[in-house]
Design a protein around this motif. Sequence first.
Motif, mmCIF file in Angstrom:
data_model
loop_
_atom_site.group_PDB
_atom_site.id
_atom_site.type_symbol
_atom_site.label_atom_id
_atom_site.label_comp_id
_atom_site.label_asym_id
_atom_site.label_seq_id
_atom_site.Cartn_x
_atom_site.Cartn_y
_atom_site.Cartn_z
ATOM 1 N N THR A 1 -3.877 8.330 5.415
ATOM 2 C CA THR A 1 -2.782 8.644 4.496
ATOM 3 C C THR A 1 -1.769 7.515 4.387
ATOM 4 O O THR A 1 -1.173 7.097 5.379
ATOM 5 C CB THR A 1 -2.073 9.940 4.945
ATOM 6 O OG1 THR A 1 -3.012 11.021 4.948
ATOM 7 C CG2 THR A 1 -0.922 10.269 4.019
ATOM 8 N N HIS A 2 -1.562 7.030 3.183
ATOM 9 C CA HIS A 2 -0.578 5.989 2.883
ATOM 10 C C HIS A 2 0.804 6.619 2.717
ATOM 11 O O HIS A 2 0.933 7.777 2.289
ATOM 12 C CB HIS A 2 -0.997 5.265 1.600
ATOM 13 C CG HIS A 2 -0.174 4.075 1.258
ATOM 14 N ND1 HIS A 2 0.814 4.093 0.293
ATOM 15 C CD2 HIS A 2 -0.178 2.812 1.759
ATOM 16 C CE1 HIS A 2 1.370 2.902 0.204
ATOM 17 N NE2 HIS A 2 0.795 2.104 1.079
ATOM 18 N N GLY A 3 1.839 5.895 3.047
ATOM 19 C CA GLY A 3 3.196 6.406 2.957
ATOM 20 C C GLY A 3 3.598 6.845 1.561
ATOM 21 O O GLY A 3 4.517 7.651 1.398
ATOM 22 N N SER A 4 2.916 6.338 0.528
ATOM 23 C CA SER A 4 3.265 6.668 -0.854
ATOM 24 C C SER A 4 2.993 8.125 -1.202
ATOM 25 O O SER A 4 3.480 8.614 -2.225
ATOM 26 C CB SER A 4 2.481 5.768 -1.815
ATOM 27 O OG SER A 4 1.083 5.982 -1.672
ATOM 28 N N THR A 5 2.236 8.841 -0.379
ATOM 29 C CA THR A 5 1.951 10.247 -0.659
ATOM 30 C C THR A 5 3.166 11.130 -0.400
ATOM 31 O O THR A 5 3.230 12.260 -0.888
ATOM 32 C CB THR A 5 0.791 10.766 0.207
ATOM 33 O OG1 THR A 5 1.176 10.703 1.596
ATOM 34 C CG2 THR A 5 -0.473 9.936 -0.020
ATOM 35 N N GLY A 6 4.095 10.644 0.398
ATOM 36 C CA GLY A 6 5.242 11.450 0.761
ATOM 37 C C GLY A 6 4.990 12.397 1.916
ATOM 38 O O GLY A 6 5.881 13.148 2.324
ATOM 39 N N ASP A 7 3.774 12.368 2.476
ATOM 40 C CA ASP A 7 3.451 13.223 3.618
ATOM 41 C C ASP A 7 4.256 12.790 4.846
ATOM 42 O O ASP A 7 4.542 11.602 5.034
ATOM 43 C CB ASP A 7 1.956 13.140 3.954
ATOM 44 C CG ASP A 7 1.096 13.853 2.921
ATOM 45 O OD1 ASP A 7 1.614 14.148 1.830
ATOM 46 O OD2 ASP A 7 -0.088 14.104 3.200
#
Length: 221
Positions: free
Chosen positions: A28-34
């Motif tokens: 998961t990349h930080g751009s997902t907002g997770d």
Amino acid sequence: MLEPATRKWLADSGFTVRDEGMWRAALTHGSTGDAENYERLEWLGDRVLGLSISEWLFHDSGQAEGHLAQRLNALVSRDTCACCAREIGVPDHVRLGKQARDDGAADSDNVLGDVMEALLGANFLDAGFDATRDLVRLLWADAVDGRRGRSKHPKSALQEWAAGNRRKAPEYDLVDRSGPDHNASFTVRVRVHNVGEVEGKASSKQAAETAAAKAFMERYG
């Protein structure tokens, strides 16, 4: 939790998946907002990879410390990690926000290299060092032997060619950007120390880097 296809892909690639939440974070990349992404696991995986490669080179090479250090730096570089990521299919499974995906992050060396290290970090936590070291030896075999020049991706091919021939990692520089945003043109120069340099041109910086790497391999590879 993980998609069934992603879990199967991880298992088929040699990873040991127990804590699905952790493996989801590794992709998961930080751009997902997770709340959970790959950053902490990437930090850990970087250390696991470095120790695995260091031990490998120490036992299999009689070279002096300086040569070992140069070889290690090439083999654990972001480009080499990205090459390994592409070969096992990471771009199809990395989780990105829409803007990051539209910007081409699924084929970014930085993103793919980080995810590859995060996967090693996750494997270390789920399976231990010995199993992860053995996996590194499998996934990095062509890089260590200098046989990955046949890679389909030009940047990966160039990185592995440089590592296999004991050269410093390729250096990419943006030479020119022209035209409006909707029809921009980028020129990138790639250089390998004591070998040569070549330029590539395309409609995005990433594509120009790829074009430059392809031209370099055609001339010097």
